[in-house]
Design a protein around this motif. Structure first.
Motif, PDB file in Angstrom:
ATOM      1  N   LYS A  28       0.834  -1.164   0.033  1.00 14.01           N
ATOM      2  CA  LYS A  28       0.182   0.169  -0.041  1.00 14.01           C
ATOM      3  C   LYS A  28       0.568   1.291   0.283  1.00 14.01           C
ATOM      4  N   LYS A  29       0.298   2.237  -0.586  1.00 12.81           N
ATOM      5  CA  LYS A  29       1.042   3.314  -0.952  1.00 12.81           C
ATOM      6  C   LYS A  29       1.119   4.701   0.522  1.00 12.81           C
ATOM      7  N   PHE A  30       2.047   5.011   0.816  1.00 10.51           N
ATOM      8  CA  PHE A  30       2.114   6.278   1.729  1.00 10.51           C
ATOM      9  C   PHE A  30       2.834   7.155   1.578  1.00 10.51           C
ATOM     10  N   SER A  31       3.477   7.184   0.196  1.00 17.47           N
ATOM     11  CA  SER A  31       4.204   8.462  -0.201  1.00 17.47           C
ATOM     12  C   SER A  31       4.202   8.462  -1.618  1.00 17.47           C
ATOM     13  N   GLY A  32       3.937   9.889  -2.242  1.00 10.14           N
ATOM     14  CA  GLY A  32       3.994  10.068  -3.537  1.00 10.14           C
ATOM     15  C   GLY A  32       5.083  10.895  -3.893  1.00 10.14           C
ATOM     16  N   ASN A  33       5.902  10.921  -4.957  1.00  7.63           N
ATOM     17  CA  ASN A  33       7.093  11.562  -5.067  1.00  7.63           C
ATOM     18  C   ASN A  33       7.080  12.299  -6.609  1.00  7.63           C
ATOM     19  N   ALA A  34       7.688  13.271  -6.587  1.00 11.32           N
ATOM     20  CA  ALA A  34       7.789  14.096  -7.845  1.00 11.32           C
ATOM     21  C   ALA A  34       9.029  15.040  -8.018  1.00 11.32           C
ATOM     22  N   MET A  35       9.198  15.310  -9.343  1.00 10.95           N
ATOM     23  CA  MET A  35      10.431  16.312  -9.344  1.00 10.95           C
ATOM     24  C   MET A  35      10.253  17.342 -10.275  1.00 10.95           C
ATOM     25  N   SER A  36      11.060  18.326 -10.498  1.00 13.63           N
ATOM     26  CA  SER A  36      11.094  19.543 -11.137  1.00 13.63           C
ATOM     27  C   SER A  36      12.535  19.986 -11.354  1.00 13.63           C
ATOM     28  N   VAL A  37      12.641  20.538 -12.667  1.00 19.76           N
ATOM     29  CA  VAL A  37      14.052  20.930 -12.970  1.00 19.76           C
ATOM     30  C   VAL A  37      14.099  22.467 -13.605  1.00 19.76           C
ATOM     31  N   LYS A  38      14.900  23.027 -13.310  1.00 18.48           N
ATOM     32  CA  LYS A  38      14.873  24.672 -14.036  1.00 18.48           C
ATOM     33  C   LYS A  38      16.559  25.195 -14.109  1.00 18.48           C
ATOM     34  N   ASP A  39      16.832  25.419 -15.004  1.00 16.20           N
ATOM     35  CA  ASP A  39      18.200  26.110 -15.288  1.00 16.20           C
ATOM     36  C   ASP A  39      19.366  25.528 -14.448  1.00 16.20           C
ATOM     37  N   GLY A  40      19.575  24.082 -14.519  1.00 18.58           N
ATOM     38  CA  GLY A  40      20.462  23.533 -13.975  1.00 18.58           C
ATOM     39  C   GLY A  40      20.312  23.133 -12.535  1.00 18.58           C
ATOM     40  N   ARG A  41      19.212  23.392 -12.015  1.00 20.64           N
ATOM     41  CA  ARG A  41      18.741  23.190 -10.630  1.00 20.64           C
ATOM     42  C   ARG A  41      17.467  22.395 -10.681  1.00 20.64           C
ATOM     43  N   MET A  42      17.340  21.439  -9.557  1.00 20.15           N
ATOM     44  CA  MET A  42      16.039  20.613  -9.379  1.00 20.15           C
ATOM     45  C   MET A  42      15.751  20.461  -8.102  1.00 20.15           C
ATOM     46  N   PHE A  43      14.423  19.978  -8.054  1.00 16.09           N
ATOM     47  CA  PHE A  43      14.027  19.440  -6.607  1.00 16.09           C
ATOM     48  C   PHE A  43      13.038  18.063  -6.652  1.00 16.09           C
ATOM     49  N   ALA A  44      13.223  17.436  -5.742  1.00 17.98           N
ATOM     50  CA  ALA A  44      12.678  16.101  -5.500  1.00 17.98           C
ATOM     51  C   ALA A  44      11.860  16.069  -4.361  1.00 17.98           C
ATOM     52  N   HIS A  45      10.599  16.042  -4.409  1.00 13.84           N
ATOM     53  CA  HIS A  45       9.665  16.085  -3.256  1.00 13.84           C
ATOM     54  C   HIS A  45       8.620  15.237  -2.924  1.00 13.84           C
ATOM     55  N   GLY A  46       8.272  14.834  -1.756  1.00 13.32           N
ATOM     56  CA  GLY A  46       7.191  14.040  -1.495  1.00 13.32           C
ATOM     57  C   GLY A  46       6.537  14.071  -0.504  1.00 13.32           C
ATOM     58  N   THR A  47       5.677  13.138   0.011  1.00 15.38           N
ATOM     59  CA  THR A  47       4.910  13.219   1.293  1.00 15.38           C
ATOM     60  C   THR A  47       5.098  11.687   1.764  1.00 15.38           C
ATOM     61  N   LEU A  48       4.533  11.957   3.155  1.00  9.63           N
ATOM     62  CA  LEU A  48       4.819  10.796   4.383  1.00  9.63           C
ATOM     63  C   LEU A  48       3.355  10.904   4.928  1.00  9.63           C
ATOM     64  N   MET A  49       2.455   9.789   4.841  1.00 13.42           N
ATOM     65  CA  MET A  49       1.261   9.470   5.337  1.00 13.42           C
ATOM     66  C   MET A  49       1.506   9.124   6.829  1.00 13.42           C
ATOM     67  N   ILE A  50       1.267   9.912   7.758  1.00 12.08           N
ATOM     68  CA  ILE A  50       1.416   9.486   9.139  1.00 12.08           C
ATOM     69  C   ILE A  50       0.213   9.068   9.786  1.00 12.08           C
ATOM     70  N   ASP A  51      -0.883  10.422   9.763  1.00 16.38           N
ATOM     71  CA  ASP A  51      -2.153   9.956  10.392  1.00 16.38           C
ATOM     72  C   ASP A  51      -3.322  10.796   9.348  1.00 16.38           C
ATOM     73  N   LEU A  52      -3.038  10.659   8.198  1.00 12.77           N
ATOM     74  CA  LEU A  52      -4.016  11.326   7.102  1.00 12.77           C
ATOM     75  C   LEU A  52      -5.219  10.912   7.274  1.00 12.77           C
ATOM     76  N   ASP A  53      -6.075  11.786   7.172  1.00  7.52           N
ATOM     77  CA  ASP A  53      -7.475  11.536   7.233  1.00  7.52           C
ATOM     78  C   ASP A  53      -7.733  10.869   5.800  1.00  7.52           C
ATOM     79  N   THR A  54      -7.832   9.432   5.610  1.00  7.68           N
ATOM     80  CA  THR A  54      -7.951   8.805   4.490  1.00  7.68           C
ATOM     81  C   THR A  54      -9.526   8.790   4.034  1.00  7.68           C
ATOM     82  N   ASP A  55     -10.384   9.174   4.820  1.00 12.22           N
ATOM     83  CA  ASP A  55     -11.531   9.364   4.482  1.00 12.22           C
ATOM     84  C   ASP A  55     -11.893  10.679   3.765  1.00 12.22           C
TER      85      ASP A  55
END
Length: 335
Positions: free
Chosen positions: A130-157
Motif C-alpha cells: 500500500k502507498k504511503f508516499s507519492g514523489n515528484a520532481m522539477s528541474v530549472k536552469d541547472g537546478r532541481m528538486f525532488a519532493h514527496g509526502t509521508l502519510m502518518i495520520d492522514l484523514d483517508t476518509d
C-alpha cells in the motif's frame, strides 16, 4: 546539507518556497525543506484539475487546490502528513532518479520500525503493498528538486472524498479505490513512536537524514526578508491564481488516454476538415518542458498516424513525457 524551516502550513506558501529555492541558489549545497500542510490538494503540473478533483466536495469544504511545478499525480494533504523536499544541482542524470532522493527517507523509516517500506513502481513509497508516499520532481536552469509526502495520520476518509482518480490509473495499480491503495505509516513504527506527534516524527526523520543527534547540530539557512519578498510575489502571481491552479477546461469532441510506464497520458482534441484544430494534453507523467510546445506542433496536422508522428519528430519527446516513444504517442492520438 542545509535545512530550511517553513513558517507556515499554507500550501501556497510552501509551494512558493520550493519554487524560490529552485530558482535561487542561496547556498552551494543541497537544501532540505520539511513542512506540514493544512487540508489541501496538490495536483501535478500537467493534470486536468476538473477531472482529478471532486470539485463540488472541495468547494463545499473550502479545500484549496494548488498546482505544482512538478509532474505526477494529485495528492491530498492535511496536518497528519509530512512533506519533504530536496533541492540541489541537476547533474544531468538525476531527474527521474527517485531511488537516490527517497533513500535517506526510507533509511530513516527503517530505523523507526517501518522496515518493509520500499520504493515501488515509478515514484511511490509503499509498505505491505500500500502507498504511503507519492514523489515528484522539477528541474530549472541547472537546478532541481525532488519532493514527496509521508502519510502518518492522514484523514483517508477525506482523501477518498476529495480525489477523483481515473479508472485507468486505478486499474493499472490493480485496485478498485483510492482507499484500498493507501495506508498511514504509524501502525508500522516501533513502539517508541506510536504515541509521538507528527511534529516529533518529522524531527526524528530529520535527525536520521542529517545523521546528527540533536536538531541544534543541523545547519540551517534562514530565509531573509528579501527572500520572503520574492516568495510572496511568486505566491500572488502563481499558486494564488485560480487560472494557474485550474486552467481552462474547453470542450473537446475526441478523447484518448493510455497508461504508459512513464505515466498516464490523456489527449483531448477536435478535428476539422481532417486536421487537428485544437488539442490539450494532460497526465501524471514527469516532463521537463512545457507541454504547450507539443500541443502547438500538432495544430493543423492531418489526422492520421503518419502525419502526427512526422510532426512529433521535430521534438525531443522524452524531454516532455519521460520514456514514451514518438510512435506510441502518435498511435494514442490517431487510435
Amino acid at each position: 546539507m542545509y535545512l530550511v524551516d517553513s513558517r507556515s502550513s499554507n500550501p501556497a506558501i510552501n509551494v512558493s518556497v520550493e519554487s524560490f529555492l529552485l530558482s535561487n541558489e542561496v547556498v552551494d549545497d543541497t537544501i532540505v525543506f520539511f513542512y506540514q500542510m493544512e487540508p489541501s490538494i496538490g495536483i501535478g503540473r500537467f493534470q486536468n484539475a476538473y477531472e482529478e478533483v471532486n470539485y463540488p466536495y472541495v468547494k463545499e469544504q473550502g479545500i484549496p487546490v494548488i498546482r505544482r511545478a512538478s509532474g505526477g499525480g494529485a495528492m491530498f494533504s492535511d496536518p497528519g502528513q509530512i512533506a519533504f523536499c530536496f533541492i540541489t544541482k541537476d547533474e544531468g542524470d538525476t531527474f527521474g532518479n527517485f531511488k537516490e532522493f527517497t533513500r535517506p527517507i526510507l533509511d530513516a523509516l527503517h530505523k523507526m520500525g517501518a522496515t518493509d517500506a520500499q520504493l515501488s513502481g515509478r515514484n511511490d513509497l509503499t509498505i505491505d503493498g500500500k502507498k504511503f508516499s507519492g514523489n515528484a520532481m522539477s528541474v530549472k536552469d541547472g537546478r532541481m528538486f525532488a519532493h514527496g509526502t509521508l502519510m502518518i495520520d492522514l484523514d483517508t476518509d477525506q482523501l477518498t472524498k476529495a480525489l477523483n482518480p481515473s479508472k485507468e490509473k486505478l486499474r493499472s495499480k490493480g485496485v478498485k479505490s483510492v482507499r484500498s491503495r493507501v495506508t498511514n505509516l504509524r501502525p508500522y513504527f516501533s513502539e517508541q513512536y506510536q504515541n509521538a506527534t507528527v511534529e516529533e516524527i518529522k524531527n526524528t526523520i530529520l535527525l536520521y537524514v542529517f545523521g546528527v543527534d540533536s536538531l541544534d547540530e543541523i545547519k540551517r539557512y534562514e530565509l531573509t526578508e528579501e527572500d520572503w519578498g520574492k516568495i510572496n510575489a511568486f505566491k500572488a502571481a502563481v499558486p494564488d491564481n485560480p487560472e494557474w491552479n485550474y486552467g481552462k477546461n474547453p470542450s473537446f469532441d475526441l478523447e484518448r488516454q493510455r497508461k504508459f510506464d512513464a505515466g498516464l497520458v490523456q489527449v483531448k482534441f477536435n478535428v476539422a476538415h481532417d486536421k487537428i484544430s485544437a488539442i490539450r494534453i494532460f497526465g501524471d507523467f514527469f516532463g521537463k518542458g512545457s507541454i504547450e510546445d507539443v500541443e502547438q506542433v500538432l495544430i493543423d496536422v492531418p489526422y492520421n498516424e503518419e502525419a502526427i508522428q512526422n510532426a512529433l519528430e521535430s521534438l525531443d519527446i522524452p524531454y516532455y513525457f519521460g520514456k514514451i516513444k514518438i510512435e506510441e504517442l502518435a498511435q494514442l492520438i490517431a487510435f
